[in-house]
Motif scaffolding. Sequence first.
Motif, PDB file in Angstrom:
ATOM      1  N   UNK A 142       0.889  -1.264  -0.160  1.00  0.00           N
ATOM      2  CA  UNK A 142       0.028   0.056  -0.116  1.00  0.00           C
ATOM      3  C   UNK A 142       0.865   1.364  -0.029  1.00  0.00           C
ATOM      4  N   UNK A 143       0.272   2.298  -0.696  1.00  0.00           N
ATOM      5  CA  UNK A 143       0.873   3.454  -0.613  1.00  0.00           C
ATOM      6  C   UNK A 143       0.786   4.066   0.680  1.00  0.00           C
ATOM      7  N   UNK A 144       1.452   5.074   1.211  1.00  0.00           N
ATOM      8  CA  UNK A 144       1.460   5.715   2.575  1.00  0.00           C
ATOM      9  C   UNK A 144       0.064   6.264   2.725  1.00  0.00           C
ATOM     10  N   UNK A 145      -0.533   6.901   2.005  1.00  0.00           N
ATOM     11  CA  UNK A 145      -1.984   7.404   2.110  1.00  0.00           C
ATOM     12  C   UNK A 145      -2.776   6.319   2.338  1.00  0.00           C
ATOM     13  N   UNK A 146      -2.895   5.214   1.369  1.00  0.00           N
ATOM     14  CA  UNK A 146      -3.762   4.168   1.322  1.00  0.00           C
ATOM     15  C   UNK A 146      -3.488   3.484   2.683  1.00  0.00           C
ATOM     16  N   UNK A 147      -2.166   3.054   3.126  1.00  0.00           N
ATOM     17  CA  UNK A 147      -1.729   2.449   4.411  1.00  0.00           C
ATOM     18  C   UNK A 147      -2.586   3.387   5.780  1.00  0.00           C
ATOM     19  N   UNK A 148      -2.336   4.655   5.641  1.00  0.00           N
ATOM     20  CA  UNK A 148      -2.923   5.258   6.907  1.00  0.00           C
ATOM     21  C   UNK A 148      -4.440   5.497   6.717  1.00  0.00           C
ATOM     22  N   UNK A 149      -4.960   5.313   5.886  1.00  0.00           N
ATOM     23  CA  UNK A 149      -6.466   5.367   5.854  1.00  0.00           C
ATOM     24  C   UNK A 149      -6.954   3.833   6.091  1.00  0.00           C
ATOM     25  N   UNK A 150      -6.359   2.643   5.504  1.00  0.00           N
ATOM     26  CA  UNK A 150      -6.643   1.323   5.968  1.00  0.00           C
ATOM     27  C   UNK A 150      -6.463   1.072   7.432  1.00  0.00           C
ATOM     28  N   UNK A 151      -5.280   1.676   8.154  1.00  0.00           N
ATOM     29  CA  UNK A 151      -5.141   1.455   9.392  1.00  0.00           C
ATOM     30  C   UNK A 151      -6.113   2.008  10.460  1.00  0.00           C
ATOM     31  N   UNK A 152      -6.330   3.268  10.043  1.00  0.00           N
ATOM     32  CA  UNK A 152      -7.631   4.230  10.860  1.00  0.00           C
ATOM     33  C   UNK A 152      -8.743   3.418  11.017  1.00  0.00           C
ATOM     34  N   UNK A 153      -9.159   2.912   9.596  1.00  0.00           N
ATOM     35  CA  UNK A 153     -10.422   2.243   9.455  1.00  0.00           C
ATOM     36  C   UNK A 153     -10.389   0.791  10.395  1.00  0.00           C
ATOM     37  N   UNK A 154      -9.369   0.199  10.102  1.00  0.00           N
ATOM     38  CA  UNK A 154      -9.113  -1.172  10.797  1.00  0.00           C
ATOM     39  C   UNK A 154      -9.279  -0.979  12.393  1.00  0.00           C
ATOM     40  N   UNK A 155      -8.552   0.194  12.988  1.00  0.00           N
ATOM     41  CA  UNK A 155      -8.624   0.207  14.408  1.00  0.00           C
ATOM     42  C   UNK A 155     -10.140   0.590  14.791  1.00  0.00           C
ATOM     43  N   UNK A 156     -10.561   1.472  13.992  1.00  0.00           N
ATOM     44  CA  UNK A 156     -12.008   2.021  14.471  1.00  0.00           C
ATOM     45  C   UNK A 156     -12.842   0.802  14.390  1.00  0.00           C
ATOM     46  N   UNK A 157     -12.963   0.088  13.386  1.00  0.00           N
ATOM     47  CA  UNK A 157     -13.961  -1.053  13.383  1.00  0.00           C
ATOM     48  C   UNK A 157     -13.599  -2.108  14.208  1.00  0.00           C
ATOM     49  N   UNK A 158     -12.239  -2.372  14.850  1.00  0.00           N
ATOM     50  CA  UNK A 158     -11.861  -3.397  15.470  1.00  0.00           C
ATOM     51  C   UNK A 158     -12.538  -3.007  16.892  1.00  0.00           C
ATOM     52  N   UNK A 159     -12.221  -1.826  17.163  1.00  0.00           N
ATOM     53  CA  UNK A 159     -12.615  -1.106  18.422  1.00  0.00           C
ATOM     54  C   UNK A 159     -14.240  -1.390  18.569  1.00  0.00           C
ATOM     55  N   UNK A 191      -0.661   4.941  15.102  1.00  0.00           N
ATOM     56  CA  UNK A 191      -1.326   4.141  16.449  1.00  0.00           C
ATOM     57  C   UNK A 191      -1.369   5.099  17.766  1.00  0.00           C
ATOM     58  N   UNK A 192      -0.141   5.699  17.889  1.00  0.00           N
ATOM     59  CA  UNK A 192      -0.109   6.690  19.053  1.00  0.00           C
ATOM     60  C   UNK A 192      -1.103   7.891  19.088  1.00  0.00           C
ATOM     61  N   UNK A 193      -1.459   8.203  17.848  1.00  0.00           N
ATOM     62  CA  UNK A 193      -2.580   9.148  17.872  1.00  0.00           C
ATOM     63  C   UNK A 193      -4.016   8.633  17.652  1.00  0.00           C
ATOM     64  N   UNK A 194      -4.271   7.174  17.876  1.00  0.00           N
ATOM     65  CA  UNK A 194      -5.602   6.900  18.031  1.00  0.00           C
ATOM     66  C   UNK A 194      -6.101   6.541  19.399  1.00  0.00           C
ATOM     67  N   UNK A 195      -7.098   7.245  19.776  1.00  0.00           N
ATOM     68  CA  UNK A 195      -7.653   7.141  21.020  1.00  0.00           C
ATOM     69  C   UNK A 195      -8.058   5.775  21.431  1.00  0.00           C
ATOM     70  N   UNK A 196      -8.224   5.001  20.581  1.00  0.00           N
ATOM     71  CA  UNK A 196      -8.507   3.569  20.766  1.00  0.00           C
ATOM     72  C   UNK A 196      -7.429   2.672  21.195  1.00  0.00           C
ATOM     73  N   UNK A 197      -6.211   2.925  20.945  1.00  0.00           N
ATOM     74  CA  UNK A 197      -5.206   2.044  21.310  1.00  0.00           C
ATOM     75  C   UNK A 197      -4.668   2.553  22.789  1.00  0.00           C
ATOM     76  N   UNK A 198      -4.364   1.454  23.479  1.00  0.00           N
ATOM     77  CA  UNK A 198      -3.803   1.331  24.869  1.00  0.00           C
ATOM     78  C   UNK A 198      -2.175   1.281  24.726  1.00  0.00           C
ATOM     79  N   UNK A 199      -1.898   0.234  23.930  1.00  0.00           N
ATOM     80  CA  UNK A 199      -0.495   0.057  23.884  1.00  0.00           C
ATOM     81  C   UNK A 199      -0.287  -0.823  22.698  1.00  0.00           C
ATOM     82  N   UNK A 200       1.148  -0.947  22.284  1.00  0.00           N
ATOM     83  CA  UNK A 200       1.549  -1.930  21.262  1.00  0.00           C
ATOM     84  C   UNK A 200       2.963  -2.299  21.397  1.00  0.00           C
TER      85      UNK A 200
END
Length: 222
Positions: A142-159, A191-200
Amino acid sequence: MNAAVRPSLSVHSFADLKPVRRALAEAAAQQAERERLQREAARRAQIERQLFAHSVGPVQPLRGQDERHWHQHQLPEPVPVQRQLDEARVLLESLSDEFDVTTLLDVDDQLSYRRPGMGLDVTRKLRSGAWSIQRHLDLHGLRTDEAREALAEFIRLAHRTGLRCVRVVHGKGLGSPGRVPVLKSRVQRWLVQKKEVLAFVQARPLDGGAGALVVLLVPGRR
């Protein structure tokens, strides 16, 4: 004199009654035709009822309206297009590539992150596999912009679906120019900027090693 007048008056009266008699006769004929048609319709209806009863056999009528079940047609829920557009815009605006993550990472043999206020035991347990990985996202190709969007959506839906532990595969950068893992540092920033993330923490070798992160999420609704 009187006898001569009566015949003249009587004949004149009969002539005047002829149109009335014709009208009465026509009305009687029409009434007779209506009655004949009604009898014919009743006879046909009786024949049809007998034919239906002979075809289907004995039937039992419904006991009452209360025992009937009416199914209402459910209309599809409207698609929240505007809300989806707003969420997509928030996802893109909220994750910055310029965010300085270095001060938030625990510097040890394997870089890790825990939200301020979380104890060291969280990352230790996460690294040891205390939480089983429930879902994973692979960002390879994935390109950078695609990876950023995919990660944000993945974390949001997982939470949103109540997942606690997920894995994000960013790769080791072996195919990148200079063999530098471009996505690795970016994924850490995002990931650090996502409020759904506690740790990694960096994944164990069997889960991808240096090419992946294991992420602990804030408890969500199931």
